[in-house]
Design a protein around this motif. Structure first.
Motif, PDB file in Angstrom:
ATOM      1  N   GLY A  22       8.012   3.239  -4.210  1.00  0.00           N
ATOM      2  CA  GLY A  22       8.120   2.054  -3.365  1.00  0.00           C
ATOM      3  C   GLY A  22       7.654   0.785  -4.064  1.00  0.00           C
ATOM      4  O   GLY A  22       8.430  -0.174  -4.222  1.00  0.00           O
ATOM      5  N   PRO A  23       6.401   0.714  -4.503  1.00  0.00           N
ATOM      6  CA  PRO A  23       5.924  -0.492  -5.178  1.00  0.00           C
ATOM      7  C   PRO A  23       6.665  -0.821  -6.471  1.00  0.00           C
ATOM      8  O   PRO A  23       6.943  -1.984  -6.753  1.00  0.00           O
ATOM      9  CB  PRO A  23       4.447  -0.158  -5.465  1.00  0.00           C
ATOM     10  CG  PRO A  23       4.070   0.814  -4.394  1.00  0.00           C
ATOM     11  CD  PRO A  23       5.303   1.653  -4.202  1.00  0.00           C
ATOM     12  N   GLY A  64      -0.599  -7.459  -1.971  1.00  0.00           N
ATOM     13  CA  GLY A  64       0.584  -8.154  -2.492  1.00  0.00           C
ATOM     14  C   GLY A  64       1.896  -7.456  -2.222  1.00  0.00           C
ATOM     15  O   GLY A  64       2.968  -8.065  -2.369  1.00  0.00           O
ATOM     16  N   LEU A  65       1.859  -6.190  -1.818  1.00  0.00           N
ATOM     17  CA  LEU A  65       3.109  -5.435  -1.630  1.00  0.00           C
ATOM     18  C   LEU A  65       3.932  -5.963  -0.466  1.00  0.00           C
ATOM     19  O   LEU A  65       5.145  -6.134  -0.588  1.00  0.00           O
ATOM     20  CB  LEU A  65       2.795  -3.951  -1.424  1.00  0.00           C
ATOM     21  CG  LEU A  65       4.000  -3.046  -1.113  1.00  0.00           C
ATOM     22  CD1 LEU A  65       5.017  -3.085  -2.243  1.00  0.00           C
ATOM     23  CD2 LEU A  65       3.548  -1.613  -0.847  1.00  0.00           C
ATOM     24  N   LYS A  66       3.293  -6.225   0.667  1.00  0.00           N
ATOM     25  CA  LYS A  66       4.060  -6.631   1.840  1.00  0.00           C
ATOM     26  C   LYS A  66       4.770  -7.967   1.616  1.00  0.00           C
ATOM     27  O   LYS A  66       5.850  -8.202   2.158  1.00  0.00           O
ATOM     28  CB  LYS A  66       3.181  -6.680   3.084  1.00  0.00           C
ATOM     29  CG  LYS A  66       2.167  -7.794   3.139  1.00  0.00           C
ATOM     30  CD  LYS A  66       1.440  -7.769   4.486  1.00  0.00           C
ATOM     31  CE  LYS A  66       0.489  -8.941   4.622  1.00  0.00           C
ATOM     32  NZ  LYS A  66      -0.201  -8.954   5.939  1.00  0.00           N
ATOM     33  N   GLY A 179      -4.423   0.440  -5.739  1.00  0.00           N
ATOM     34  CA  GLY A 179      -5.383  -0.602  -5.393  1.00  0.00           C
ATOM     35  C   GLY A 179      -5.124  -1.881  -6.160  1.00  0.00           C
ATOM     36  O   GLY A 179      -5.508  -2.967  -5.729  1.00  0.00           O
ATOM     37  N   SER A 180      -4.449  -1.756  -7.307  1.00  0.00           N
ATOM     38  CA  SER A 180      -4.048  -2.936  -8.081  1.00  0.00           C
ATOM     39  C   SER A 180      -2.633  -2.745  -8.607  1.00  0.00           C
ATOM     40  O   SER A 180      -2.269  -3.292  -9.645  1.00  0.00           O
ATOM     41  CB  SER A 180      -5.022  -3.174  -9.248  1.00  0.00           C
ATOM     42  OG  SER A 180      -5.051  -2.051 -10.119  1.00  0.00           O
ATOM     43  N   ALA A 181      -1.842  -1.955  -7.884  1.00  0.00           N
ATOM     44  CA  ALA A 181      -0.520  -1.542  -8.368  1.00  0.00           C
ATOM     45  C   ALA A 181       0.406  -2.722  -8.612  1.00  0.00           C
ATOM     46  O   ALA A 181       1.108  -2.762  -9.632  1.00  0.00           O
ATOM     47  CB  ALA A 181       0.112  -0.563  -7.381  1.00  0.00           C
ATOM     48  N   ALA A 349     -11.016   1.809  -3.250  1.00  0.00           N
ATOM     49  CA  ALA A 349     -10.749   0.646  -2.408  1.00  0.00           C
ATOM     50  C   ALA A 349      -9.338   0.111  -2.639  1.00  0.00           C
ATOM     51  O   ALA A 349      -8.705   0.369  -3.665  1.00  0.00           O
ATOM     52  CB  ALA A 349     -11.772  -0.450  -2.694  1.00  0.00           C
ATOM     53  N   ASN A 350      -8.839  -0.609  -1.656  1.00  0.00           N
ATOM     54  CA  ASN A 350      -7.547  -1.304  -1.718  1.00  0.00           C
ATOM     55  C   ASN A 350      -6.349  -0.376  -1.768  1.00  0.00           C
ATOM     56  O   ASN A 350      -5.300  -0.727  -2.308  1.00  0.00           O
ATOM     57  CB  ASN A 350      -7.515  -2.286  -2.906  1.00  0.00           C
ATOM     58  CG  ASN A 350      -8.531  -3.395  -2.762  1.00  0.00           C
ATOM     59  OD1 ASN A 350      -8.719  -3.919  -1.666  1.00  0.00           O
ATOM     60  ND2 ASN A 350      -9.199  -3.739  -3.835  1.00  0.00           N
ATOM     61  N   THR A 351      -6.509   0.822  -1.228  1.00  0.00           N
ATOM     62  CA  THR A 351      -5.376   1.728  -1.053  1.00  0.00           C
ATOM     63  C   THR A 351      -5.647   2.586   0.175  1.00  0.00           C
ATOM     64  O   THR A 351      -6.803   2.748   0.586  1.00  0.00           O
ATOM     65  CB  THR A 351      -5.172   2.631  -2.292  1.00  0.00           C
ATOM     66  OG1 THR A 351      -4.059   3.501  -2.073  1.00  0.00           O
ATOM     67  CG2 THR A 351      -6.401   3.485  -2.570  1.00  0.00           C
ATOM     68  N   ASN A 352      -4.575   3.120   0.758  1.00  0.00           N
ATOM     69  CA  ASN A 352      -4.758   4.057   1.868  1.00  0.00           C
ATOM     70  C   ASN A 352      -4.472   5.490   1.437  1.00  0.00           C
ATOM     71  O   ASN A 352      -4.315   6.375   2.265  1.00  0.00           O
ATOM     72  CB  ASN A 352      -3.859   3.674   3.055  1.00  0.00           C
ATOM     73  CG  ASN A 352      -2.374   3.702   2.709  1.00  0.00           C
ATOM     74  OD1 ASN A 352      -1.999   3.695   1.535  1.00  0.00           O
ATOM     75  ND2 ASN A 352      -1.526   3.718   3.712  1.00  0.00           N
ATOM     76  N   ASP A 353      -4.451   5.718   0.143  1.00  0.00           N
ATOM     77  CA  ASP A 353      -4.198   7.055  -0.406  1.00  0.00           C
ATOM     78  C   ASP A 353      -5.483   7.881  -0.340  1.00  0.00           C
ATOM     79  O   ASP A 353      -6.529   7.468  -0.863  1.00  0.00           O
ATOM     80  CB  ASP A 353      -3.713   6.937  -1.844  1.00  0.00           C
ATOM     81  CG  ASP A 353      -3.166   8.249  -2.396  1.00  0.00           C
ATOM     82  OD1 ASP A 353      -3.299   9.286  -1.719  1.00  0.00           O
ATOM     83  OD2 ASP A 353      -2.578   8.223  -3.494  1.00  0.00           O
ATOM     84  N   THR A 354      -5.409   9.038   0.279  1.00  0.00           N
ATOM     85  CA  THR A 354      -6.595   9.900   0.407  1.00  0.00           C
ATOM     86  C   THR A 354      -6.518  11.157  -0.457  1.00  0.00           C
ATOM     87  O   THR A 354      -7.422  11.990  -0.404  1.00  0.00           O
ATOM     88  CB  THR A 354      -6.776  10.330   1.877  1.00  0.00           C
ATOM     89  OG1 THR A 354      -5.651  11.129   2.281  1.00  0.00           O
ATOM     90  CG2 THR A 354      -6.876   9.121   2.793  1.00  0.00           C
TER      91      THR A 354
END
Length: 465
Positions: A22-23, A64-66, A179-181, A349-354
């Protein structure tokens, strides 16, 4: 019948609408408005999430993705479950699907499961037209390109037997950090392209040259490209396990890991990146790629090399068990009838990946000890958290909408993810609603230890007495 290789790339298809696909495609679309980018996935719910009107609810959270999706979606960036049609129309196809570690069979626990790679390749073989450039984007074992090539060249599944197809296989591994992708994709340290078809390599180079300095684009053979990705992740994970091992030594000797980090990081031969001590590395890549490297080394009889790299993973697991044991010790040796707050569930931080988040393993250790857990993470949904604890149906697990709400009646708070928000929580109010003595365990070294202590908390900070 001769096939003319395309000299004018117009359509790109990416199979896999996850954290990489996606990114990555969004950034390509933003920098190449003349290209049509179609991101496809058989997971209809995921595709629907990418097409949602409320951009704050995209399936992947990245700073920045959205903004890029808002700019490009519906213009030259599309998300679809129509896999076959978009493969047929594509000049270049990126394969960006999951490659989890095998859970059974030969190589279980170490080797990558390539079922989605094979499935994608067979679909490409069936529906592609004319000449197609197939690009490995997923992290793959060395020599996977050979497997892809064999499937594509030997397939007899073409819908039209009169159509002659040809393929070029390239490796173009991602080096983004979650988080900084977006920043990593817009300003990469390097872009790596491996292959044996110089014409295809140059076509992909031409795309990246739209926004990446040519000096940063490295071309290699296929095998060097595939191995470089595994080795890069192994080296990064090695640094994390190294500094984490020293954090334990600091706690025993009275040294401060932050001061040690500064001292060694100022040496230009070492550098200061990936020297942040914490509860261990997580995410989808590091553990998986190291175990893949271990399997590869064993396959070629390099057992000492395999043992060296496997220890990186063992130290990571040891750090998490060490932290959980330390928490239990400080809470009078038992967690029965105690409530613990877990601040942060994403692996960073800065991601919703678990995936492989340290919060998961440490929380499970607490549940085994009879603790009640209340979670709060600003970006991870409740169902995503609870899904990780399906084996603990009888345990008391809850998810709160705020840190203060989670802390009501709690005995301890653990900071497990270094979200910036956690530094500025109303710790005075949190202290007031907790049971005393109230503990804070800062596994990310992100809180002001003196301020927290002055409020009345007992505080433990990783890497110091």
């Amino acid at each position: 019948m001769n096939i003319t290789k395309t000299s004018n790339i117009k359509n790109i298809c990416c199979i896999g609408a996850g954290y990489v696909g996606g990114p990555t495609m969004a950034v390509i679309a933003a920098n190449c408005p003349d290209l049509i980018i179609n991101v496809v996935d058989i997971n209809i719910d995921r595709i629907n999430s990418w097409n949602i009107d409320d951009l704050s609810k995209l399936p992947v959270f990245e700073p920045g993705l959205k903004d890029i999706v808002e700019k490009c979606r519906g213009k030259n960036l599309f998300f679809s479950s129509n896999v076959e049609e978009n493969i047929a129309n594509a000049d270049i196809i990126f394969i960006s699907v999951n490659t989890p570690t095998k859970t059974k069979g030969i190589g279980a626990g170490y080797a990558s499961d390539l079922k989605w790679i094979e499935s994608s390749t067979r679909t490409i073989a069936k529906f592609a037209r004319n000449h197609t450039i197939v690009v490995e984007k997923s992290t793959l074992p060395v020599k996977t390109a050979e497997t892809i090539k064999n499937i594509l060249l030997s397939s007899d599944e073409s819908l039209d037997k009169n159509v002659k197809k040809t393929f070029s296989i390239l490796s173009n591994p991602e080096f983004l950090a979650e988080g900084s992708a977006i920043n990593d994709l817009q300003n990469p340290d390097r872009v790596l392209i491996g292959g044996d078809d110089n014409y295809a390599i140059n076509l992909l180079v031409n795309i990246y040259e739209k926004w990446v300095d040519t000096k940063k684009i490295i071309t290699t053979n296929l095998w060097s490209s595939e191995l470089s990705k595994l080795v890069a992740n192994a080296f990064l994970a090695q640094r994390i396990s190294s500094v984490n091992s020293i954090s334990a030594l600091c706690e025993s000797t009275g040294a401060n890991i932050q001061e040690v980090k500064e001292a060694i990081g100022s040496d230009t031969r070492i550098g200061n990146k990936f020297l942040n001590a914490g509860p261990g590395f997580g995410g989808s890549c590091f553990k998986k790629d190291i175990l893949n490297l271990v399997y590869l080394c064993r396959y070629y009889g390099l057992n000492e090399v395999a043992a060296y790299w496997e220890q990186i993973v063992q130290i990571n697991l040891w750090q998490q068990k060490r932290i959980s044991a330390l928490v239990i010790k400080n809470l009078f040796g038992t967690l029965s009838n105690k409530k613990l707050v877990i601040l942060g569930f994403s692996f960073k931080a800065n991601t919703n990946d678990t995936r492989e988040s340290p919060s998961i393993n440490i929380s499970k250790e607490f549940l085994k000890e009879g603790a009640e857990l209340n979670f709060y993470d600003p970006k991870v949904e409740k169902k995503q958290i609870l899904r990780e604890f399906d084996d603990f149906k009888d345990s008391k697990i809850s998810v709160s909408k705020s840190a203060l709400g989670a802390a009501e009646g709690a005995d301890a708070v653990l900071v497990m993810t270094d979200w910036e928000d956690f530094k500025y929580l109303d710790w005075i109010s949190i202290y007031k609603v907790m049971r005393k003595p109230a503990w804070v365990f800062d596994t990310r070294i992100c809180l002001n230890r003196e301020e927290i202590s002055n409020i009345g908390f007992n505080i433990w900070t990783l890497g110091r007495i």
